[in-house]
Design a protein around this motif. Sequence first.
Motif, mmCIF file in Angstrom:
data_model
loop_
_atom_site.group_PDB
_atom_site.id
_atom_site.type_symbol
_atom_site.label_atom_id
_atom_site.label_comp_id
_atom_site.label_asym_id
_atom_site.label_seq_id
_atom_site.Cartn_x
_atom_site.Cartn_y
_atom_site.Cartn_z
ATOM 1 N N MET A 147 -18.191 27.926 -41.438
ATOM 2 C CA MET A 147 -18.423 28.130 -42.835
ATOM 3 C C MET A 147 -19.582 29.106 -43.016
ATOM 4 S SD MET A 147 -18.881 25.183 -45.568
ATOM 5 C CE MET A 147 -18.848 25.428 -47.266
ATOM 6 N N ALA A 148 -19.492 29.945 -44.025
ATOM 7 C CA ALA A 148 -20.538 30.916 -44.298
ATOM 8 C C ALA A 148 -20.828 30.941 -45.794
ATOM 9 C CB ALA A 148 -20.120 32.298 -43.827
ATOM 10 N N ASP A 149 -22.080 31.203 -46.118
ATOM 11 C CA ASP A 149 -22.504 31.385 -47.504
ATOM 12 C C ASP A 149 -22.766 32.862 -47.731
ATOM 13 O OD1 ASP A 149 -22.391 28.726 -48.135
ATOM 14 O OD2 ASP A 149 -24.555 28.426 -48.308
ATOM 15 N N TYR A 150 -22.276 33.359 -48.853
ATOM 16 C CA TYR A 150 -22.480 34.746 -49.264
ATOM 17 C C TYR A 150 -23.158 34.743 -50.621
ATOM 18 C CZ TYR A 150 -18.904 35.530 -45.729
ATOM 19 O OH TYR A 150 -18.195 35.538 -44.560
ATOM 20 N N ASP A 151 -24.265 35.460 -50.733
ATOM 21 C CA ASP A 151 -24.965 35.562 -52.011
ATOM 22 C C ASP A 151 -25.195 37.023 -52.332
ATOM 23 O OD1 ASP A 151 -25.883 32.802 -53.085
ATOM 24 O OD2 ASP A 151 -26.193 32.688 -50.920
ATOM 25 N N SER A 176 -28.475 34.041 -37.536
ATOM 26 C CA SER A 176 -27.934 33.159 -38.563
ATOM 27 C C SER A 176 -27.999 33.743 -39.974
ATOM 28 C CB SER A 176 -28.652 31.812 -38.539
ATOM 29 O OG SER A 176 -30.031 32.003 -38.810
ATOM 30 N N VAL A 177 -28.693 34.873 -40.139
ATOM 31 C CA VAL A 177 -28.860 35.471 -41.457
ATOM 32 C C VAL A 177 -28.659 36.980 -41.361
ATOM 33 C CG1 VAL A 177 -30.443 35.865 -43.386
ATOM 34 C CG2 VAL A 177 -30.533 33.711 -42.128
ATOM 35 N N THR A 234 -25.116 33.865 -44.557
ATOM 36 C CA THR A 234 -25.752 32.868 -43.702
ATOM 37 C C THR A 234 -24.692 31.926 -43.160
ATOM 38 O OG1 THR A 234 -26.179 31.390 -45.567
ATOM 39 C CG2 THR A 234 -27.932 32.923 -44.986
ATOM 40 N N THR A 235 -24.955 31.381 -41.991
ATOM 41 C CA THR A 235 -24.019 30.435 -41.395
ATOM 42 C C THR A 235 -24.342 29.004 -41.788
ATOM 43 O OG1 THR A 235 -25.364 30.386 -39.389
ATOM 44 C CG2 THR A 235 -23.478 31.908 -39.429
ATOM 45 N N THR A 236 -25.507 28.785 -42.362
ATOM 46 C CA THR A 236 -25.895 27.473 -42.877
ATOM 47 C C THR A 236 -26.361 27.659 -44.318
ATOM 48 O OG1 THR A 236 -28.150 27.749 -42.079
ATOM 49 C CG2 THR A 236 -26.613 26.623 -40.612
ATOM 50 N N PRO A 237 -26.297 26.625 -45.143
ATOM 51 C CA PRO A 237 -26.743 26.775 -46.533
ATOM 52 C C PRO A 237 -28.135 27.384 -46.612
ATOM 53 C CG PRO A 237 -25.697 24.656 -46.235
ATOM 54 C CD PRO A 237 -25.819 25.283 -44.869
ATOM 55 N N GLY A 238 -28.271 28.404 -47.435
ATOM 56 C CA GLY A 238 -29.499 29.194 -47.476
ATOM 57 C C GLY A 238 -30.419 28.867 -48.628
ATOM 58 N N THR A 239 -30.783 27.580 -48.809
ATOM 59 C CA THR A 239 -31.643 27.234 -49.941
ATOM 60 C C THR A 239 -33.036 27.833 -49.797
ATOM 61 O OG1 THR A 239 -32.169 25.117 -48.891
ATOM 62 C CG2 THR A 239 -30.382 25.123 -50.511
ATOM 63 N N THR A 240 -33.591 27.855 -48.593
ATOM 64 C CA THR A 240 -34.909 28.468 -48.381
ATOM 65 C C THR A 240 -34.819 29.969 -48.588
ATOM 66 O OG1 THR A 240 -35.517 26.730 -46.820
ATOM 67 C CG2 THR A 240 -36.801 28.765 -46.743
ATOM 68 N N LEU A 241 -33.792 30.581 -48.037
ATOM 69 C CA LEU A 241 -33.574 32.018 -48.214
ATOM 70 C C LEU A 241 -33.446 32.344 -49.701
ATOM 71 C CD1 LEU A 241 -32.870 34.874 -47.126
ATOM 72 C CD2 LEU A 241 -30.495 34.096 -47.035
ATOM 73 N N LEU A 262 -35.525 40.650 -59.221
ATOM 74 C CA LEU A 262 -34.337 40.460 -58.386
ATOM 75 C C LEU A 262 -33.624 39.206 -58.876
ATOM 76 C CD1 LEU A 262 -32.721 41.523 -55.930
ATOM 77 C CD2 LEU A 262 -34.067 39.952 -54.516
ATOM 78 N N LEU A 263 -32.406 39.355 -59.356
ATOM 79 C CA LEU A 263 -31.670 38.252 -59.964
ATOM 80 C C LEU A 263 -30.483 37.826 -59.109
ATOM 81 C CD1 LEU A 263 -31.593 39.682 -63.562
ATOM 82 C CD2 LEU A 263 -33.171 37.988 -62.645
ATOM 83 N N HIS A 264 -30.287 36.518 -58.993
ATOM 84 C CA HIS A 264 -29.142 35.985 -58.264
ATOM 85 C C HIS A 264 -27.910 36.166 -59.129
ATOM 86 C CE1 HIS A 264 -26.526 32.811 -56.478
ATOM 87 N NE2 HIS A 264 -26.993 33.383 -55.387
ATOM 88 N N LEU A 265 -26.868 36.830 -58.586
ATOM 89 C CA LEU A 265 -25.674 37.162 -59.355
ATOM 90 C C LEU A 265 -24.455 36.320 -58.981
ATOM 91 C CD1 LEU A 265 -25.923 41.054 -59.163
ATOM 92 C CD2 LEU A 265 -26.783 39.541 -60.970
ATOM 93 N N ARG A 266 -24.334 35.978 -57.697
ATOM 94 C CA ARG A 266 -23.122 35.301 -57.270
ATOM 95 C C ARG A 266 -23.362 34.560 -55.952
ATOM 96 N NH1 ARG A 266 -19.603 39.356 -57.766
ATOM 97 N NH2 ARG A 266 -20.297 40.377 -55.894
ATOM 98 N N HIS A 267 -22.674 33.410 -55.826
ATOM 99 C CA HIS A 267 -22.687 32.636 -54.587
ATOM 100 C C HIS A 267 -21.249 32.278 -54.237
ATOM 101 C CE1 HIS A 267 -23.745 29.683 -51.552
ATOM 102 N NE2 HIS A 267 -22.856 28.883 -52.136
ATOM 103 N N GLU A 268 -20.935 32.375 -52.943
ATOM 104 C CA GLU A 268 -19.602 32.004 -52.476
ATOM 105 C C GLU A 268 -19.739 31.360 -51.101
ATOM 106 O OE1 GLU A 268 -15.325 34.153 -51.471
ATOM 107 O OE2 GLU A 268 -16.965 35.326 -52.298
#
Length: 106
Positions: free
Chosen positions: A1-5, A47-48, A81-88, A98-104
């Motif tokens: 699983m991967a997270d894309y932001d 991992s990132v 990221t390969t793990t949930p990137g809450t710290t990132l 810098l604004l967060h636009l999308r997470h998948e």
Amino acid sequence: MADYDTYGSSTHTAGDLVRLVSARLGTTFRERESHFRGIYYLADDHSVRVEVQPNEVPGDDEDVPFDDAHPEYRILVLTTTTTPGTTLRARLESIEGLLHLRHESV
């Protein structure tokens, strides 16, 4: 699983974001050039993966947006990221302008 932001900025240049993201994450970016993407910057850890990408990329006749959904943002920061990137995510969201636009997650 991967997270894309995807993050966007209409106030910073690519160089500004390379410097700011490097300071927040302790990463080193390398300049890359692609026929499809133009010049972009890449920091790749095991991992990132973080990319700083201008949203206007060279096209055959005119510049076209890399991200059609957010043409108002001049510069994008793309993370994988390969793990949930809450710290990132928290570190990147601490960068003013810098604004967060999308997470998948896939």
